[in-house]
Design an enzyme around this catalytic site. Structure first.
Site, short mmCIF file in Angstrom:
data_model
loop_
_atom_site.label_atom_id
_atom_site.label_comp_id
_atom_site.label_asym_id
_atom_site.label_seq_id
_atom_site.Cartn_x
_atom_site.Cartn_y
_atom_site.Cartn_z
N GLY A 123 0.84 -1.20 0.00
CA GLY A 123 0.00 0.00 0.00
C GLY A 123 0.86 1.24 0.00
CB THR A 124 0.38 4.55 1.58
OG1 THR A 124 -0.92 4.76 1.03
CG2 THR A 124 1.12 5.87 1.64
CE LYS A 171 5.08 2.14 -6.73
NZ LYS A 171 5.85 3.35 -6.93
CG ASP A 208 -3.47 6.60 15.14
OD1 ASP A 208 -3.05 5.63 14.50
OD2 ASP A 208 -2.83 7.68 15.24
CE LYS A 267 0.27 6.61 15.34
NZ LYS A 267 -0.09 7.78 14.50
N GLY A 279 2.54 9.39 5.87
CA GLY A 279 2.93 9.61 4.48
C GLY A 279 3.86 8.53 3.99
#
Length: 428
Positions: free
Chosen positions: A12-13, A16, A202, A206, A303
């Site tokens: 996926g992001t 890749k 989320d 973390k 990102g």
């Protein structure tokens, strides 16, 4: 030059991004390691979809994990799928087959990190997960290595770019929560179902990971008390600004002689604090050590390439360990510890109430606080009409359980229409 074969689980992001980063910076990496990194396999669900991505011809796509785990040439597996249960099974198989693993999977690490670390050590392989927290910010390795001479006292993070984007735009542009969320979804910062982000889950995963490393304690996601930003309104943003504060969703872990507290919630933080100036979708982590003092790490928390930077850095670390014959040799220390009840956590509070515009209201509210031994810093009557008024109260540091009980008693007063907001004030 030596070649190390790598398999990616997921494309996926982030997956890749790993492929693109190795294409971009392969020569820089090779000259540091004297080793060529070769992605041999990529595990995907749909072969046809990924054949259209123009991946390097040296990569073989597969839908069968056994192709990877049974290949003796594959020494390192990078797991970038995001599915905790399936990923856990794959990683366990990798360890038992002598393959080191790099993971970007925060859900997996927050729930199963310690058992997986123990299994990796039993099989003399590495398990690294820098990309699981705050994308490209190098906080995991800092916590585990650079700061390991310190007793870590406090970790406070803006660890979710979606919520930070929403609150930043509510503050800077005057958007409502609903409008800021819709814009975040339009720009790809928020999912169609944003619950995991806006409800704080989320960030909770973390902070559980960082607290585990920073406090050398067996902590999981279930130990974190979580509150999201859904109830934050433009009225709260305006009042915060008037009082010299900014509202942020903070993930907070603290450790003292009484135990560990773990919380995620919206908070007022002074405009002069470094965390208050973290805008947009950026992340930051503030750390206080007993010797090093205060530090802050800042950067892109998500990102393709920022997160891939952390994944590839872990891969390079594993290769270095292979070259030095020291994979699986780093010991981790875990202590049994006491997790404090969220009701015992103390903080000042900002409170906003909608009340009747009538004599005696302020004294009634003040009386509840006085009976519960809560000191009022300020009490201001804001906008009012003929029948209703808005009251904003700042109270001194008080136990969460006591504050909640006081608010329950205040809500029962006939002169109080509703308690609209209760947001902690963080003083660091």
């Amino acid at each position: 030059m030596k070649t190390v074969s790598i398999a990616l689980l997921g494309c996926g992001t982030v997956g890749k991004g790993v492929i693109d980063l190795l294409e971009m910076n392969g020569s820089i990496i090779e000259e540091q390691l004297n080793t060529h990194l070769h992605i041999k396999w990529v595990l995907v669900r749909d072969l046809e979809k990924y054949r259209e991505m123009n991946l390097p011809p040296s990569i073989t796509l597969t839908t069968d994990f056994q192709d990877i785990v049974s290949d003796p040439e594959v020494e390192i597996v990078a797991e970038v799928m995001g599915s905790a249960d399936f990923a856990k099974g794959c990683i366990e198989q990798c360890f038992t087959c002598g393959k080191s693993v790099v993971s970007a999977n925060k859900d997996l690490i927050a729930d199963y990190g310690i058992p997986l670390l123990k299994l990796s050590q039993e099989n003399d392989v590495d398990f690294q997960f820098e990309a699981s927290v705050a994308g490209g910010i190098p906080i995991i390795r800092s916590m585990h290595s650079s700061l390991n001479s310190n007793a870590i006292e406090t970790i406070i993070g803006i660890m979710n770019g979606t919520t930070n984007y929403i609150l930043s735009n509510m503050t800077e542009r005057g958007l409502s929560y609903e409008a800021a969320l819709a814009e975040a979804q339009q720009k790809g910062y928020a999912e169609a179902d944003p619950t995991n982000d806006v409800s704080g889950y989320d960030a909770a995963r973390k902070i559980a990971i960082l607290a585990t490393l920073g406090f050398h304690s067996a902590i999981t996601f279930r130990d974190v008390s979580v509150e999201g930003i859904e109830a934050v309104t433009q009225d709260d943003i305006v009042h915060a600004t008037e009082m010299g504060y900014v509202i942020k969703l903070l993930a907070i872990a603290s450790h003292d002689e009484d135990g560990i507290s773990l919380n995620v919630h919206p908070a007022f933080i002074r405009k002069g604090h470094p965390l208050a100036n973290v805008g947009g979708a950026y992340n930051a982590v503030f750390v206080r050590g007993n010797c090093v003092g205060d530090l802050m790490y800042y950067g892109q928390g998500a990102g393709a390439l920022p997160t891939a930077s952390a994944v590839v850095s872990d891969i390079m670390s594993v290769v270095l360990h292979y070259n030095l014959s020291m994979t699986g040799k780093r010991e981790y220390v875990w202590h049994e510890t006491h997790i404090k009840s969220p009701q015992a956590n103390k903080a000042p509070y900002y409170l906003r109430m909608i009340v009747a515009n009538a004599p005696g209201v302020l004294s009634s509210i003040s009386g509840v606080f006085a009976r519960n031994n809560i000191s009022i810093r300020s009490l201001i009557q804001k906008d009012e009409t003929t029948e209703i008024a808005e009251i904003v109260v700042l109270i001194d540091s008080s136990a969460d359980g006591l504050v909640r009980e006081s608010l329950r008693q205040i809500a029962d007063l006939s002169c109080v229409h509703r308690v609209a907001s209760a947001i902690r004030v963080i003083e660091v």
